[in-house]
Scaffold this motif. Structure first.
Motif, PDB file in Angstrom:
ATOM      1  N   ALA A 152      37.600  60.390  43.323  1.00  0.00           N
ATOM      2  CA  ALA A 152      37.154  61.066  44.540  1.00  0.00           C
ATOM      3  C   ALA A 152      38.345  61.444  45.421  1.00  0.00           C
ATOM      4  O   ALA A 152      38.357  62.503  46.069  1.00  0.00           O
ATOM      5  CB  ALA A 152      36.177  60.181  45.317  1.00  0.00           C
ATOM      6  N   GLU A 153      39.362  60.591  45.432  1.00  0.00           N
ATOM      7  CA  GLU A 153      40.555  60.898  46.214  1.00  0.00           C
ATOM      8  C   GLU A 153      41.287  62.098  45.633  1.00  0.00           C
ATOM      9  O   GLU A 153      41.828  62.938  46.376  1.00  0.00           O
ATOM     10  CB  GLU A 153      41.485  59.691  46.265  1.00  0.00           C
ATOM     11  CG  GLU A 153      42.603  59.793  47.281  1.00  0.00           C
ATOM     12  CD  GLU A 153      42.099  59.777  48.717  1.00  0.00           C
ATOM     13  OE1 GLU A 153      42.840  60.233  49.599  1.00  0.00           O
ATOM     14  OE2 GLU A 153      40.975  59.285  48.966  1.00  0.00           O
ATOM     15  N   THR A 189      36.234  71.571  36.899  1.00  0.00           N
ATOM     16  CA  THR A 189      37.447  71.287  37.667  1.00  0.00           C
ATOM     17  C   THR A 189      37.145  71.719  39.093  1.00  0.00           C
ATOM     18  O   THR A 189      36.088  72.274  39.385  1.00  0.00           O
ATOM     19  CB  THR A 189      38.686  72.061  37.156  1.00  0.00           C
ATOM     20  OG1 THR A 189      38.525  73.450  37.441  1.00  0.00           O
ATOM     21  CG2 THR A 189      38.907  71.840  35.665  1.00  0.00           C
ATOM     22  N   THR A 190      38.100  71.510  39.968  1.00  0.00           N
ATOM     23  CA  THR A 190      37.888  71.886  41.360  1.00  0.00           C
ATOM     24  C   THR A 190      37.900  73.393  41.567  1.00  0.00           C
ATOM     25  O   THR A 190      37.670  73.861  42.689  1.00  0.00           O
ATOM     26  CB  THR A 190      38.957  71.232  42.252  1.00  0.00           C
ATOM     27  OG1 THR A 190      40.254  71.404  41.647  1.00  0.00           O
ATOM     28  CG2 THR A 190      38.679  69.739  42.429  1.00  0.00           C
ATOM     29  N   SER A 191      38.152  74.171  40.516  1.00  0.00           N
ATOM     30  CA  SER A 191      38.046  75.635  40.627  1.00  0.00           C
ATOM     31  C   SER A 191      36.677  76.134  40.196  1.00  0.00           C
ATOM     32  O   SER A 191      36.441  77.351  40.150  1.00  0.00           O
ATOM     33  CB  SER A 191      39.128  76.306  39.767  1.00  0.00           C
ATOM     34  OG  SER A 191      38.917  76.032  38.394  1.00  0.00           O
ATOM     35  N   ASP A 192      35.759  75.214  39.898  1.00  0.00           N
ATOM     36  CA  ASP A 192      34.453  75.543  39.342  1.00  0.00           C
ATOM     37  C   ASP A 192      33.351  75.271  40.368  1.00  0.00           C
ATOM     38  O   ASP A 192      33.482  74.372  41.208  1.00  0.00           O
ATOM     39  CB  ASP A 192      34.239  74.696  38.079  1.00  0.00           C
ATOM     40  CG  ASP A 192      32.828  74.779  37.530  1.00  0.00           C
ATOM     41  OD1 ASP A 192      32.283  75.896  37.464  1.00  0.00           O
ATOM     42  OD2 ASP A 192      32.276  73.723  37.157  1.00  0.00           O
ATOM     43  N   GLY A 218      47.220  71.124  42.980  1.00  0.00           N
ATOM     44  CA  GLY A 218      46.855  72.444  42.513  1.00  0.00           C
ATOM     45  C   GLY A 218      45.481  72.471  41.874  1.00  0.00           C
ATOM     46  O   GLY A 218      44.760  73.472  41.950  1.00  0.00           O
ATOM     47  N   LEU A 219      45.091  71.370  41.240  1.00  0.00           N
ATOM     48  CA  LEU A 219      43.831  71.298  40.509  1.00  0.00           C
ATOM     49  C   LEU A 219      43.485  69.839  40.287  1.00  0.00           C
ATOM     50  O   LEU A 219      44.347  68.965  40.349  1.00  0.00           O
ATOM     51  CB  LEU A 219      43.962  72.021  39.159  1.00  0.00           C
ATOM     52  CG  LEU A 219      42.678  72.315  38.385  1.00  0.00           C
ATOM     53  CD1 LEU A 219      41.878  73.425  39.092  1.00  0.00           C
ATOM     54  CD2 LEU A 219      43.005  72.746  36.954  1.00  0.00           C
ATOM     55  N   LEU A 264      42.202  65.387  47.732  1.00  0.00           N
ATOM     56  CA  LEU A 264      43.572  65.881  47.854  1.00  0.00           C
ATOM     57  C   LEU A 264      43.677  67.342  47.430  1.00  0.00           C
ATOM     58  O   LEU A 264      44.398  68.129  48.056  1.00  0.00           O
ATOM     59  CB  LEU A 264      44.509  65.009  47.003  1.00  0.00           C
ATOM     60  CG  LEU A 264      44.817  63.622  47.568  1.00  0.00           C
ATOM     61  CD1 LEU A 264      45.464  62.751  46.503  1.00  0.00           C
ATOM     62  CD2 LEU A 264      45.729  63.729  48.800  1.00  0.00           C
ATOM     63  N   GLN A 265      42.948  67.717  46.402  1.00  0.00           N
ATOM     64  CA  GLN A 265      42.982  69.112  45.977  1.00  0.00           C
ATOM     65  C   GLN A 265      42.331  70.007  47.030  1.00  0.00           C
ATOM     66  O   GLN A 265      42.848  71.073  47.360  1.00  0.00           O
ATOM     67  CB  GLN A 265      42.280  69.267  44.622  1.00  0.00           C
ATOM     68  CG  GLN A 265      42.516  70.619  43.960  1.00  0.00           C
ATOM     69  CD  GLN A 265      41.677  71.745  44.541  1.00  0.00           C
ATOM     70  OE1 GLN A 265      40.560  71.529  45.000  1.00  0.00           O
ATOM     71  NE2 GLN A 265      42.215  72.972  44.514  1.00  0.00           N
ATOM     72  N   ARG A 266      41.188  69.569  47.553  1.00  0.00           N
ATOM     73  CA  ARG A 266      40.499  70.382  48.564  1.00  0.00           C
ATOM     74  C   ARG A 266      41.347  70.569  49.809  1.00  0.00           C
ATOM     75  O   ARG A 266      41.228  71.576  50.519  1.00  0.00           O
ATOM     76  CB  ARG A 266      39.168  69.715  48.945  1.00  0.00           C
ATOM     77  CG  ARG A 266      38.155  69.585  47.816  1.00  0.00           C
ATOM     78  CD  ARG A 266      37.825  70.898  47.182  1.00  0.00           C
ATOM     79  NE  ARG A 266      36.646  70.817  46.314  1.00  0.00           N
ATOM     80  CZ  ARG A 266      36.425  71.629  45.282  1.00  0.00           C
ATOM     81  NH1 ARG A 266      37.314  72.571  44.989  1.00  0.00           N
ATOM     82  NH2 ARG A 266      35.345  71.506  44.561  1.00  0.00           N
TER      83      ARG A 266
END
Length: 373
Positions: free
Chosen positions: A60-61, A270-273, A72-73, A65-67
């Protein structure tokens, strides 16, 4: 295009899986698995719960951190903690593990430092730890490529004459890649001591496993001459038992094993999804009721092995790990761009020297110059 699975369709994936803890936290018998976890008492199960809680908090951290722009991802692992912790804890220290990019929990179990989880995703280094210090290969981004690496390592084990094993981790999507199928051909042909751990989290980015495979993935392995088992990957006890069985098979010279760990990716690929564009909310909520941490907590409470002091200590340990991750990300010092070419080869190399000269000239083009008077 949006693929929608009904709740019933999503849950049928669990009907034929081996398990020892039900989603409600009730211990059940399984003749295939029981003997492999006879030594796991309340204290050992508490330790597995602690591992999973730490993995969830640190995962979750990573998302946070990405947000916030510090990474970067990030490839979230929420929902898959039992697969990662159960299988990794079943391994010996001298076994060599080959993870994909989502196995942050495997890195934690193998002794990786909090900084090891973030510095590569931040783009500061090519790799964050010495693979031979942890007996853990660097996470592989190329889908399924690590399966070939694991088989090659396992064939080396054979030539060394030891009883180590290699482990390849990959997702359901990777089983459609040639690399995984080629790895199983080699593993079967040479009876290599390797365990294939497929985390079937139901989605290969936006494609559901029901589109990718008309039948359970575990059914593919016997076609290569590899025994397989389909396991409830949200059950850490069953995950541990199945992995111990698989490793014992490999160590005794009987060749590879394939484990299909049926689990669920609760977050994005991923955080880009954005998974809300292709997943049904009811499906997600149905899987949320099968949370791997909640079922262990329920069992520990029912057996009197849970107390407030234990819960508080687990929370404190998890928060400490997350804080160390954040500290590593926020205090990272970005090296000069030219150093991207460092550590590519162990010895001087003329090709790298030429590239360095060209790259240095390119970077000089951005250098500030004194204004003309």
């Amino acid at each position: 295009m949006v693929y929608t699975l009904t709740t019933d369709e999503a849950m049928t994936a669990l009907d034929d899986t081996a398990r020892l803890l039900t989603p409600e936290g009730r211990r059940i018998a399984d003749p295939r698995l029981d003997r492999w976890v006879q030594d796991i008492d309340g204290a050992a199960l508490r330790a597995l719960y602690r591992d999973m809680a730490i993995v969830r908090r640190m995962d979750a951290e990573g998302v946070a951190l990405q947000r916030q722009g510090h990474l970067g991802l990030w490839a979230p692992a929420q929902g898959q903690e039992a697969v990662q912790v159960g299988t990794a804890r079943a391994c010996r220290d001298d076994d060599f593990l080959f993870p994909s990019y989502r196995e942050c929990g495997v890195t934690i179990v193998r002794g990786g430092a909090p900084a090891d989880l973030v510095l590569a995703w931040r783009g500061e280094v090519h790799a964050t730890y010495d693979p031979y210090a942890l007996n853990l290969a660097n996470p592989q981004i190329i889908i399924g490529a690590q399966s070939l690496h694991a088989v090659g390592y396992a064939m080396g084990i054979q030539r060394d004459g030891t009883d180590q094993a290699a482990v390849a981790y990959f997702g359901d999507g990777a089983t459609s890649q040639g690399d995984v199928n080629e790895a199983m051909v080699f593993a079967s042909s040479f009876q290599a001591p390797v365990v294939f751990v497929c985390s079937n989290n139901q989605w290969a980015i936006s494609e559901p496993v029901t589109v990718q495979s008309r039948f359970p993935i575990a059914g593919r392995a016997p076609g290569f001459g590899i025994p397989s088992m389909r396991v409830d990957g949200n059950d850490v006890l069953a995950s541990t038992a199945a992995m111990r069985w698989a490793l014992d098979h490999a160590r005794r010279g009987e060749g590879p094993v394939f484990l299909e760990m049926v689990t669920y990716r609760m977050g994005p690929h991923t955080t880009s999804d954005d998974p809300t564009r292709y997943r049904d909310r009811d499906e997600v909520e149905a899987w949320r009721q099968r949370d791997p941490l909640l079922r262990v907590e329920a069992y520990l409470r029912a057996t009197g092995a849970w107390d407030d002091a234990f819960a508080a200590q687990v929370t404190a340990d998890a928060d400490a790990g997350a804080a160390a991750m954040r500290e590593a990300a926020l205090t990272a010092v970005t090296r000069p761009a030219i150093e991207v070419l460092d550590d590519v080869y162990a010895e001087p190399h003329t090709g790298i020297e030429r590239q360095r000269a060209r790259f240095a000239a390119y970077l000089d083009g951005f250098a500030e110059t004194e204004p003309t008077r």
